[in-house]
Motif scaffolding. Sequence first.
Motif, mmCIF file in Angstrom:
data_model
loop_
_atom_site.group_PDB
_atom_site.id
_atom_site.type_symbol
_atom_site.label_atom_id
_atom_site.label_comp_id
_atom_site.label_asym_id
_atom_site.label_seq_id
_atom_site.Cartn_x
_atom_site.Cartn_y
_atom_site.Cartn_z
ATOM 1 N N TYR B 68 0.856 -1.197 0.000
ATOM 2 C CA TYR B 68 0.000 0.000 0.000
ATOM 3 C C TYR B 68 0.886 1.238 0.000
ATOM 4 C CZ TYR B 68 -3.779 3.141 1.671
ATOM 5 O OH TYR B 68 -4.709 4.134 1.809
ATOM 6 N N GLU B 69 0.584 2.158 -0.868
ATOM 7 C CA GLU B 69 1.387 3.378 -0.851
ATOM 8 C C GLU B 69 0.613 4.559 -1.410
ATOM 9 O OE1 GLU B 69 4.886 2.985 -3.175
ATOM 10 O OE2 GLU B 69 3.816 2.668 -5.042
ATOM 11 N N PHE B 70 0.954 5.714 -0.909
ATOM 12 C CA PHE B 70 0.398 6.956 -1.435
ATOM 13 C C PHE B 70 1.324 8.068 -1.004
ATOM 14 C CE2 PHE B 70 -1.510 6.240 2.736
ATOM 15 C CZ PHE B 70 -1.323 7.455 3.371
ATOM 16 N N ILE B 71 1.191 9.169 -1.679
ATOM 17 C CA ILE B 71 1.984 10.334 -1.297
ATOM 18 C C ILE B 71 1.120 11.220 -0.420
ATOM 19 C CG2 ILE B 71 3.109 12.411 -2.154
ATOM 20 C CD1 ILE B 71 3.796 10.729 -4.690
ATOM 21 N N LEU B 72 1.613 11.505 0.766
ATOM 22 C CA LEU B 72 0.870 12.374 1.669
ATOM 23 C C LEU B 72 0.871 13.790 1.080
ATOM 24 C CD1 LEU B 72 -0.604 12.276 4.353
ATOM 25 C CD2 LEU B 72 1.536 12.850 5.484
ATOM 26 N N PRO B 73 -0.319 14.296 0.735
ATOM 27 C CA PRO B 73 -0.348 15.598 0.061
ATOM 28 C C PRO B 73 0.225 16.714 0.936
ATOM 29 C CG PRO B 73 -2.490 14.495 -0.058
ATOM 30 C CD PRO B 73 -1.657 13.726 0.908
ATOM 31 N N GLU B 74 0.909 17.626 0.290
ATOM 32 C CA GLU B 74 1.485 18.789 0.968
ATOM 33 C C GLU B 74 0.458 19.495 1.844
ATOM 34 O OE1 GLU B 74 4.306 20.896 0.550
ATOM 35 O OE2 GLU B 74 5.531 19.557 -0.692
ATOM 36 N N ASP B 75 -0.745 19.603 1.295
ATOM 37 C CA ASP B 75 -1.782 20.336 2.011
ATOM 38 C C ASP B 75 -2.130 19.659 3.333
ATOM 39 O OD1 ASP B 75 -1.675 21.757 -0.289
ATOM 40 O OD2 ASP B 75 -3.679 21.225 -0.999
ATOM 41 N N THR B 76 -2.085 18.324 3.316
ATOM 42 C CA THR B 76 -2.384 17.587 4.547
ATOM 43 C C THR B 76 -1.254 17.752 5.549
ATOM 44 O OG1 THR B 76 -3.575 15.978 3.210
ATOM 45 C CG2 THR B 76 -3.023 15.320 5.454
ATOM 46 N N ILE B 77 -0.021 17.696 5.053
ATOM 47 C CA ILE B 77 1.135 17.895 5.922
ATOM 48 C C ILE B 77 1.038 19.240 6.612
ATOM 49 C CG2 ILE B 77 3.643 18.262 5.897
ATOM 50 C CD1 ILE B 77 3.742 16.213 3.582
ATOM 51 N N TYR B 78 0.625 20.239 5.824
ATOM 52 C CA TYR B 78 0.468 21.593 6.351
ATOM 53 C C TYR B 78 -0.683 21.648 7.343
ATOM 54 C CZ TYR B 78 -1.433 26.384 6.102
ATOM 55 O OH TYR B 78 -1.977 27.603 6.397
ATOM 56 N N GLU B 79 -1.804 21.070 6.933
ATOM 57 C CA GLU B 79 -3.003 21.181 7.757
ATOM 58 C C GLU B 79 -2.853 20.462 9.096
ATOM 59 O OE1 GLU B 79 -6.498 20.238 5.485
ATOM 60 O OE2 GLU B 79 -7.761 20.184 7.262
ATOM 61 N N LEU B 80 -2.148 19.345 9.089
ATOM 62 C CA LEU B 80 -1.981 18.595 10.337
ATOM 63 C C LEU B 80 -0.740 19.041 11.119
ATOM 64 C CD1 LEU B 80 -2.924 14.937 9.296
ATOM 65 C CD2 LEU B 80 -4.361 16.684 10.338
ATOM 66 N N GLY B 81 0.007 19.949 10.549
ATOM 67 C CA GLY B 81 1.187 20.445 11.246
ATOM 68 C C GLY B 81 2.280 19.399 11.392
ATOM 69 N N VAL B 82 2.392 18.533 10.405
ATOM 70 C CA VAL B 82 3.395 17.470 10.473
ATOM 71 C C VAL B 82 4.779 18.043 10.174
ATOM 72 C CG1 VAL B 82 4.202 15.347 9.372
ATOM 73 C CG2 VAL B 82 1.775 15.658 9.845
ATOM 74 N N LYS B 83 5.718 17.756 11.057
ATOM 75 C CA LYS B 83 7.067 18.269 10.844
ATOM 76 C C LYS B 83 8.053 17.143 10.588
ATOM 77 C CE LYS B 83 6.002 22.325 13.506
ATOM 78 N NZ LYS B 83 4.629 21.810 13.785
ATOM 79 N N ASP B 84 7.638 15.935 10.885
ATOM 80 C CA ASP B 84 8.542 14.798 10.746
ATOM 81 C C ASP B 84 7.684 13.587 10.423
ATOM 82 O OD1 ASP B 84 10.074 12.473 11.335
ATOM 83 O OD2 ASP B 84 11.422 13.713 12.523
ATOM 84 N N GLU B 85 8.150 12.764 9.508
ATOM 85 C CA GLU B 85 7.300 11.630 9.122
ATOM 86 C C GLU B 85 7.073 10.664 10.282
ATOM 87 O OE1 GLU B 85 9.818 8.337 6.862
ATOM 88 O OE2 GLU B 85 10.130 10.316 5.959
ATOM 89 N N LYS B 86 7.936 10.735 11.285
ATOM 90 C CA LYS B 86 7.747 9.872 12.443
ATOM 91 C C LYS B 86 6.506 10.245 13.243
ATOM 92 C CE LYS B 86 12.607 8.705 13.211
ATOM 93 N NZ LYS B 86 13.527 9.850 13.073
ATOM 94 N N GLN B 87 5.994 11.444 13.005
ATOM 95 C CA GLN B 87 4.768 11.861 13.708
ATOM 96 C C GLN B 87 3.527 11.245 13.084
ATOM 97 O OE1 GLN B 87 4.527 16.125 13.378
ATOM 98 N NE2 GLN B 87 6.232 16.498 14.752
ATOM 99 N N VAL B 88 3.689 10.674 11.904
ATOM 100 C CA VAL B 88 2.508 10.292 11.141
ATOM 101 C C VAL B 88 2.130 8.836 11.369
ATOM 102 C CG1 VAL B 88 1.543 10.037 8.816
ATOM 103 C CG2 VAL B 88 3.025 11.979 9.357
ATOM 104 N N SER B 89 0.867 8.630 11.621
ATOM 105 C CA SER B 89 0.350 7.284 11.748
ATOM 106 C C SER B 89 -0.846 7.157 10.808
ATOM 107 C CB SER B 89 -0.032 7.070 13.209
ATOM 108 O OG SER B 89 -0.725 5.879 13.368
ATOM 109 N N VAL B 90 -1.009 5.986 10.223
ATOM 110 C CA VAL B 90 -2.062 5.787 9.218
ATOM 111 C C VAL B 90 -2.975 4.642 9.654
ATOM 112 C CG1 VAL B 90 -2.542 5.215 6.799
ATOM 113 C CG2 VAL B 90 -0.506 6.551 7.377
#
Lengths: 80, 149
Positions: B68-90
């Motif tokens: 499974y793969e997708f590119i996390l959209p820039e807008d989502t990164i911005y909207e969720l305030g993600v600064k590091d991919e380690k912060q992200v859980s799916v």
Amino acid sequence: MLVLSRKKGESIVIQNDIVVTVLAVEGDVVKIGISAPKDIDIYRKEIFDSIQQNNQSAVMDLESVQKAIMSISYGDNKKG
Amino acid sequence: MTQDRVPQEITLETNTPAYFFSKGLPGFEQLKEFSLKEHNDIFSLLSAADQPEVTFITVNPFDFVPDYEFILPEDTIYELGVKDEKQVSVRCIVTWHSDRSKVSVNLLAPLIFNTVDRKGKQIVLQNTTYTTKHPLWTDSPKTDEGGDS
């Protein structure tokens, strides 16, 4: 519903910062460009509808969640 | 050295922080706060903070669909305030069915969590072939006899 006629290359503005532009018209297909602030979500409507519908059919209460998970807990293999 | 006054009650349930979904979920736009609780190794439960009758069974999609793969959209990164991919859980929402072979998972609209800032959003992937109804178990509908090869 507000109805506006636009030619290729012409735009409309919504609420100051959303600009919708007609990029091309080919037969019955219209290509639309949308520029909007980053926090505005833009979806094809039929896809958004299907996500809404999918969520509504996936929602459960805690009791049925427990039952559901118990019902398969003995066969809890992951893929293949 | 003795620490017999360490409080013991702070473990279990209190430890499921809420995530803020600023736009709710499609179909549940009015609900903004959800908790994500690990139920067992496979399933986690996403529950509306104020309405536990609104609960979703979710899975980590990579457990079931390793490619499974997708590119996390820039807008989502911005909207969720993600600064590091380690912060992200799916997680992906499962639609249950009494027939095991009909249990499906929504790969088209994954839930993205910022585990640090406690923000969440269900995004809709663009230009993808993933669907909302991917079979969760792709093994053939054989009877459960336990064991494997």
